[in-house]
Design a protein around this motif. Sequence first.
Motif, PDB file in Angstrom:
ATOM      1  N   GLN A 134       0.809  -1.217   0.000  1.00  0.00           N
ATOM      2  CA  GLN A 134       0.000   0.000   0.000  1.00  0.00           C
ATOM      3  C   GLN A 134       0.847   1.274   0.000  1.00  0.00           C
ATOM      4  O   GLN A 134       0.482   2.263  -0.623  1.00  0.00           O
ATOM      5  N   ALA A 135       1.991   1.256   0.667  1.00  0.00           N
ATOM      6  CA  ALA A 135       2.849   2.445   0.679  1.00  0.00           C
ATOM      7  C   ALA A 135       3.296   2.799  -0.740  1.00  0.00           C
ATOM      8  O   ALA A 135       3.264   3.969  -1.134  1.00  0.00           O
ATOM      9  N   ALA A 136       3.704   1.801  -1.511  1.00  0.00           N
ATOM     10  CA  ALA A 136       4.133   2.052  -2.890  1.00  0.00           C
ATOM     11  C   ALA A 136       2.947   2.494  -3.745  1.00  0.00           C
ATOM     12  O   ALA A 136       3.064   3.427  -4.553  1.00  0.00           O
ATOM     13  N   ILE A 137       1.811   1.838  -3.566  1.00  0.00           N
ATOM     14  CA  ILE A 137       0.612   2.213  -4.330  1.00  0.00           C
ATOM     15  C   ILE A 137       0.264   3.677  -4.071  1.00  0.00           C
ATOM     16  O   ILE A 137      -0.005   4.445  -4.998  1.00  0.00           O
ATOM     17  N   ASN A 138       0.283   4.073  -2.802  1.00  0.00           N
ATOM     18  CA  ASN A 138      -0.031   5.472  -2.459  1.00  0.00           C
ATOM     19  C   ASN A 138       0.945   6.434  -3.121  1.00  0.00           C
ATOM     20  O   ASN A 138       0.542   7.476  -3.646  1.00  0.00           O
ATOM     21  N   ALA A 139       2.238   6.094  -3.118  1.00  0.00           N
ATOM     22  CA  ALA A 139       3.246   6.961  -3.721  1.00  0.00           C
ATOM     23  C   ALA A 139       3.002   7.114  -5.223  1.00  0.00           C
ATOM     24  O   ALA A 139       3.080   8.224  -5.763  1.00  0.00           O
ATOM     25  N   TYR A 140       2.685   6.003  -5.897  1.00  0.00           N
ATOM     26  CA  TYR A 140       2.456   6.069  -7.341  1.00  0.00           C
ATOM     27  C   TYR A 140       1.165   6.817  -7.658  1.00  0.00           C
ATOM     28  O   TYR A 140       1.091   7.557  -8.645  1.00  0.00           O
ATOM     29  N   GLN A 141       0.145   6.649  -6.825  1.00  0.00           N
ATOM     30  CA  GLN A 141      -1.105   7.364  -7.076  1.00  0.00           C
ATOM     31  C   GLN A 141      -0.921   8.872  -6.937  1.00  0.00           C
ATOM     32  O   GLN A 141      -1.550   9.637  -7.664  1.00  0.00           O
ATOM     33  N   LYS A 142      -0.045   9.301  -6.054  1.00  0.00           N
ATOM     34  CA  LYS A 142       0.246  10.737  -5.917  1.00  0.00           C
ATOM     35  C   LYS A 142       0.833  11.302  -7.205  1.00  0.00           C
ATOM     36  O   LYS A 142       0.719  12.497  -7.465  1.00  0.00           O
ATOM     37  N   LEU A 143       1.454  10.455  -8.002  1.00  0.00           N
ATOM     38  CA  LEU A 143       2.040  10.879  -9.270  1.00  0.00           C
ATOM     39  C   LEU A 143       1.074  10.715 -10.444  1.00  0.00           C
ATOM     40  O   LEU A 143       1.452  10.912 -11.595  1.00  0.00           O
ATOM     41  N   GLY A 144      -0.154  10.298 -10.153  1.00  0.00           N
ATOM     42  CA  GLY A 144      -1.168  10.185 -11.192  1.00  0.00           C
ATOM     43  C   GLY A 144      -1.423   8.786 -11.711  1.00  0.00           C
ATOM     44  O   GLY A 144      -2.280   8.584 -12.564  1.00  0.00           O
ATOM     45  N   PHE A 145      -0.691   7.796 -11.225  1.00  0.00           N
ATOM     46  CA  PHE A 145      -0.916   6.414 -11.662  1.00  0.00           C
ATOM     47  C   PHE A 145      -2.219   5.897 -11.073  1.00  0.00           C
ATOM     48  O   PHE A 145      -2.588   6.247  -9.948  1.00  0.00           O
ATOM     49  N   LYS A 146      -2.896   5.055 -11.858  1.00  0.00           N
ATOM     50  CA  LYS A 146      -4.136   4.416 -11.426  1.00  0.00           C
ATOM     51  C   LYS A 146      -4.032   2.927 -11.689  1.00  0.00           C
ATOM     52  O   LYS A 146      -3.392   2.518 -12.665  1.00  0.00           O
ATOM     53  N   PRO A 147      -4.667   2.113 -10.850  1.00  0.00           N
ATOM     54  CA  PRO A 147      -4.662   0.671 -11.136  1.00  0.00           C
ATOM     55  C   PRO A 147      -5.234   0.417 -12.526  1.00  0.00           C
ATOM     56  O   PRO A 147      -6.198   1.049 -12.946  1.00  0.00           O
ATOM     57  N   SER A 148      -4.626  -0.535 -13.228  1.00  0.00           N
ATOM     58  CA  SER A 148      -5.037  -0.797 -14.593  1.00  0.00           C
ATOM     59  C   SER A 148      -5.429  -2.253 -14.802  1.00  0.00           C
ATOM     60  O   SER A 148      -6.485  -2.540 -15.339  1.00  0.00           O
ATOM     61  N   LEU A 149      -4.573  -3.168 -14.395  1.00  0.00           N
ATOM     62  CA  LEU A 149      -4.807  -4.578 -14.630  1.00  0.00           C
ATOM     63  C   LEU A 149      -4.306  -5.325 -13.408  1.00  0.00           C
ATOM     64  O   LEU A 149      -3.195  -5.090 -12.949  1.00  0.00           O
ATOM     65  N   LEU A 150      -5.108  -6.202 -12.894  1.00  0.00           N
ATOM     66  CA  LEU A 150      -4.709  -6.981 -11.727  1.00  0.00           C
ATOM     67  C   LEU A 150      -4.249  -8.351 -12.192  1.00  0.00           C
ATOM     68  O   LEU A 150      -5.001  -9.088 -12.827  1.00  0.00           O
ATOM     69  N   GLU A 151      -2.988  -8.686 -11.905  1.00  0.00           N
ATOM     70  CA  GLU A 151      -2.470 -10.006 -12.213  1.00  0.00           C
ATOM     71  C   GLU A 151      -2.851 -10.925 -11.065  1.00  0.00           C
ATOM     72  O   GLU A 151      -2.702 -10.581  -9.904  1.00  0.00           O
ATOM     73  N   MET A 152      -3.351 -12.099 -11.381  1.00  0.00           N
ATOM     74  CA  MET A 152      -3.725 -13.057 -10.348  1.00  0.00           C
ATOM     75  C   MET A 152      -2.882 -14.309 -10.530  1.00  0.00           C
ATOM     76  O   MET A 152      -2.464 -14.611 -11.653  1.00  0.00           O
ATOM     77  N   LYS A 153      -2.592 -15.005  -9.432  1.00  0.00           N
ATOM     78  CA  LYS A 153      -1.759 -16.212  -9.527  1.00  0.00           C
ATOM     79  C   LYS A 153      -2.263 -17.259  -8.557  1.00  0.00           C
ATOM     80  O   LYS A 153      -2.981 -16.969  -7.610  1.00  0.00           O
ATOM     81  N   VAL A 154      -1.849 -18.480  -8.837  1.00  0.00           N
ATOM     82  CA  VAL A 154      -2.123 -19.600  -7.942  1.00  0.00           C
ATOM     83  C   VAL A 154      -0.957 -20.573  -8.063  1.00  0.00           C
ATOM     84  O   VAL A 154      -0.375 -20.702  -9.123  1.00  0.00           O
ATOM     85  N   ASN A 155      -0.611 -21.206  -6.963  1.00  0.00           N
ATOM     86  CA  ASN A 155       0.395 -22.257  -6.975  1.00  0.00           C
ATOM     87  C   ASN A 155      -0.326 -23.527  -6.575  1.00  0.00           C
ATOM     88  O   ASN A 155      -0.819 -23.635  -5.458  1.00  0.00           O
ATOM     89  N   THR A 156      -0.415 -24.486  -7.475  1.00  0.00           N
ATOM     90  CA  THR A 156      -1.153 -25.722  -7.199  1.00  0.00           C
ATOM     91  C   THR A 156      -0.300 -26.793  -6.543  1.00  0.00           C
ATOM     92  O   THR A 156      -0.804 -27.869  -6.212  1.00  0.00           O
ATOM     93  N   LYS A 157       0.994 -26.533  -6.364  1.00  0.00           N
ATOM     94  CA  LYS A 157       1.886 -27.527  -5.777  1.00  0.00           C
ATOM     95  C   LYS A 157       1.804 -27.539  -4.249  1.00  0.00           C
ATOM     96  O   LYS A 157       2.003 -28.557  -3.624  1.00  0.00           O
ATOM     97  N   SER A 158       1.584 -26.394  -3.618  1.00  0.00           N
ATOM     98  CA  SER A 158       1.618 -26.354  -2.153  1.00  0.00           C
ATOM     99  C   SER A 158       0.432 -26.980  -1.469  1.00  0.00           C
ATOM    100  O   SER A 158      -0.571 -27.253  -1.804  1.00  0.00           O
TER     101      SER A 158
END
Length: 158
Positions: A134-158
């Motif tokens: 969240q700290a990094a997200i807040n810093a980037y949003q102050k510069l005008g960045f907005k969330p664009s695409l959420l990468e999702m992952k799963v590990n089926t081995k564990s």
Amino acid sequence: MTIEPDKILFRKAKLEDKAALLVLEQAVVDAERPYNSQIKPHAYYYNLNDLLQSENAWLQVAEYDNEIIATGYVQIRPSKQSLTHANHGYLGFMFVSPEFRGQGLNKKIIQHLMSWAESKGVYDFYLDVYNDNQAAINAYQKLGFKPSLLEMKVNTKS
């Protein structure tokens, strides 16, 4: 730590900086490991030789008392065919040494990087950030960045 702003040198990284940059790269890896337990113990993220020598990349550093205290790069990359822009700037290696955080260094580095890319005709910028950082997200949003695409992952081995 309070710094004397007039003693900070912002400059393009040089090949001679590579040893220091490798140390800072590991600091980035260590900082991101809590957000992704599958990062290898001695992972390397960046092709520093390419970033330091490519005409399509700019690796920026901030130096204080002859020590690199902050980094970042922009690399001009081809965009997906479905987008209106042919190329975009990908930002990475965003790092500020812990004792120098909170003084706007990351913002200044990003501004330098974006300005360089804009001089090459690139006006669209992307970066990756962990969803829980969240700290990094807040810093980037102050510069005008907005969330664009959420990468999702799963590990089926564990």
